[in-house]
Write an enzyme that holds these catalytic residues in place. Structure first.
Site, PDB file in Angstrom:
ATOM      1  N   GLU A 148       0.814  -1.159  -0.054  1.00 11.50           N
ATOM      2  CA  GLU A 148      -0.067   0.030   0.039  1.00 11.50           C
ATOM      3  C   GLU A 148       0.891   1.239  -0.053  1.00 11.50           C
ATOM      4  O   GLU A 148       2.060   1.604   0.574  1.00 11.50           O
ATOM      5  CB  GLU A 148      -0.885  -0.116   1.264  1.00 11.50           C
ATOM      6  N   ASP A 194     -11.241   8.361 -22.255  1.00 13.92           N
ATOM      7  CA  ASP A 194     -11.239   6.918 -21.742  1.00 13.92           C
ATOM      8  C   ASP A 194     -10.779   6.222 -23.094  1.00 13.92           C
ATOM      9  O   ASP A 194     -11.326   5.842 -23.832  1.00 13.92           O
ATOM     10  CB  ASP A 194     -12.552   6.387 -21.239  1.00 13.92           C
ATOM     11  N   LYS A 221      -6.889  -4.989 -23.682  1.00 17.82           N
ATOM     12  CA  LYS A 221      -7.540  -4.660 -24.949  1.00 17.82           C
ATOM     13  C   LYS A 221      -6.520  -4.738 -25.930  1.00 17.82           C
ATOM     14  O   LYS A 221      -5.596  -5.546 -26.256  1.00 17.82           O
ATOM     15  CB  LYS A 221      -8.578  -3.772 -24.779  1.00 17.82           C
ATOM     16  N   ARG A 270      -4.694  -8.129 -17.468  1.00 19.32           N
ATOM     17  CA  ARG A 270      -6.030  -7.492 -17.267  1.00 19.32           C
ATOM     18  C   ARG A 270      -6.002  -6.596 -16.115  1.00 19.32           C
ATOM     19  O   ARG A 270      -5.948  -6.761 -14.834  1.00 19.32           O
ATOM     20  CB  ARG A 270      -6.919  -8.727 -16.781  1.00 19.32           C
TER      21      ARG A 270
HETATM   22  C1  LIG Z   1     -13.472  -1.956 -21.088  1.00 22.11           C
HETATM   23  C2  LIG Z   1     -13.693  -0.689 -20.864  1.00 22.11           C
HETATM   24  C3  LIG Z   1     -13.369   0.037 -19.377  1.00 22.11           C
HETATM   25  C4  LIG Z   1     -13.479  -0.924 -18.501  1.00 22.11           C
HETATM   26  O1  LIG Z   1     -12.317  -2.102 -18.324  1.00 22.11           O
HETATM   27  P1  LIG Z   1     -12.592  -2.997 -17.271  1.00 22.11           P
HETATM   28  O2  LIG Z   1     -11.192  -3.504 -17.159  1.00 22.11           O
HETATM   29  O3  LIG Z   1     -13.369  -4.008 -17.862  1.00 22.11           O
HETATM   30  O4  LIG Z   1     -13.228  -2.630 -15.691  1.00 22.11           O
HETATM   31  C5  LIG Z   1     -14.003   1.355 -19.348  1.00 22.11           C
HETATM   32  N1  LIG Z   1     -14.028   2.014 -20.345  1.00 22.11           N
HETATM   33  C6  LIG Z   1     -14.115   1.577 -21.567  1.00 22.11           C
HETATM   34  C7  LIG Z   1     -14.567   2.671 -22.624  1.00 22.11           C
HETATM   35  C8  LIG Z   1     -14.034   0.265 -21.836  1.00 22.11           C
HETATM   36  O5  LIG Z   1     -14.167  -0.188 -23.151  1.00 22.11           O
END
Ligand SMILES: *Cc1c(COP(=O)(O)O)cnc(C)c1O
Length: 414
Positions: A53, A197, A227, A233
């Protein structure tokens, strides 16, 4: 004390089956990818044992001299990769990264502008079932019906009317480039912060095929690392130096407890991988493959939302192809043939979100496997056969055989 036996056949048997599934079916889910062996190795390392932490050299626990170096390397690599003044690599996921930003910069009830969920936005951009929508007052913009691209006039009008504290863009199901520049302009005009984002497109940004929001005045950029970026992840936040301290405090102690140090090590590895020429070639090939797949699907009579794609994904609107065929029905039939993807709403979808009229199809994983434009044409043909022959078991199993044969030439993991 001896270790318990390392032979949980029930679970390891299932993991083996999942390896087999990933090796023998087509992964066309736009948010998925295959990580490298190095990323898998770090994720399975003893770093999972550590509590740390705090932040490098400001920890609440001892024994962090190794962890400090790992997190520092991860932060420096993230900053270099995205040309960002500051990086926080602790968010456990993309959703956490977004929540940490909101917690840092908003008070409950504050106004935020975001892309509507049913037009490509994400749950964390103000959906009423998500904490973002429960805590903050989100106002949503959408796409223009005629071209199905983000309606920038609406963004400007809504921003002038509602004076949001943050303007958020970025998407989970939007097949076009999102130009950060006009969002920066609108944010300046109304005195808002600009948050991009980049969860889906982080790999395309890193690979230089999409504009980098940090080069175009984003105050904050959030991302996922699993992604298109092809790491573990997890999530991360990039921001200006002015926001650094507030963002860090918001991630810890604001939202999370101890960081996942094994995942942070894996993030550092994936950032380095994303700096290579090979990754730039990979990112460019993702986009070429998506264009080839979209074109081939269109030749089979399928309508693409916005007429095509310039990123890693496309949305197929099934309504004109077959009014009886919902996204869910199509996904279930495709699954039986070993083609894995997800149903998705199309703009102004008449069906509910768990049925939908569309399919979202992405090329990051098949591109990692080494497939190119010729394979995209093959895949389009297989998808078309399933959609037409969805009631015919023999046809579905014949497609399944062809999927196995195609995948056997591009096995991701031995
Ligand atoms: C996938 C995604 C998220 C969330 O990601 P997680 O790792 O599944 O919590 C947030 N914003 C956008 C635009 C996404 O495509």
């Amino acid at each position: 004390m001896p270790w318990p036996p390392n032979d949980d056949d029930e679970i390891f048997g299932l993991i083996d089956r999942e390896v087999e599934r990933q090796n023998t079916t087509l992964q066309l889910i736009a948010s998925e990818n295959f990580t490298s062996p190095a990323v898998l190795r770090a994720t399975g390392s003893v770093l999972t044992n550590k509590y740390s932490e705090g932040y490098p050299s400001k920890r609440y626990y001892g024994g962090n001299e190794v962890i400090d170096q790992i997190e520092e390397i991860a932060r420096e690599r993230a900053k270099e990769l995205f040309r960002a003044p500051h990086a926080n690599v602790q968010p456990h996921a993309g959703a956490n990264a977004n929540m940490a930003v909101y917690l840092a910069l908003l008070k409950p009830g504050d106004k935020v502008l975001g892309l509507r969920l049913d037009q490509g936005g994400h749950l964390t951009h103000g959906s009423p079932v998500n904490a973002s929508g429960k805590l903050y007052d989100f106002v949503s913009y959408g796409v223009t019906p005629s071209d199905e691209r983000i309606d920038l006039d609406q963004v400007r009008d809504l921003a002038r009317e509602h004076r949001p504290k943050i303007i958020v863009t970025g998407a989970t199901a939007y097949p076009r480039v999102i130009d950060p520049a006009p969002f920066r302009q609108v944010a300046d005009e109304v005195g808002a912060l600009f948050m991009f984002d980049a969860a889906h497109i982080a790999g395309l940004v890193a690979g230089g095929v999409h504009p980098n929001p940090m080069d175009h005045g984003a105050d904050i950029m959030t991302l996922t690392t699993h992604k298109t970026l092809r790491g573990p992840r997890a999530g991360a936040i990039l921001c200006t130096s002015e926001l650094a301290e507030t963002i860090d405090k918001s991630v810890f102690p604001g939202l999370q407890g101890g960081p996942l140090d094994h995942v942070i090590a894996a993030k550092a590895i994936s950032f380095a991988e994303a700096m290579t020429q090979e990754f730039k070639d990979y990112a460019a090939q993702i986009v070429r493959n998506a264009a080839a797949l979209a074109e081939a699907l269109a030749e089979h009579g399928l309508r693409l939302v916005s007429g095509g794609t310039d990123n890693h994904l496309m949305l197929v609107d099934l309504r004109s192809f077959d009014p009886e065929l919902s996204g869910k029905k199509a996904r279930l039939a495709l699954d039986r043939s070993g083609i894995s993807l997800n149903e998705n709403t199309v703009p102004d979808d008449p069906r509910p979100p768990y049925i939908t009229s569309g399919l979202r199809i992405g090329t990051p994983a098949v591109t990692t496997q080494g497939m190119g434009e010729p394979e995209m044409a093959t895949i389009a043909g297989l998808i078309h056969r399933v959609l037409v022959g969805r009631a015919d078991d023999a046809e579905l199993s014949s497609v399944r055989d062809e999927v196995v044969s195609l995948c056997s030439k591009f096995t991701p993991y031995d």
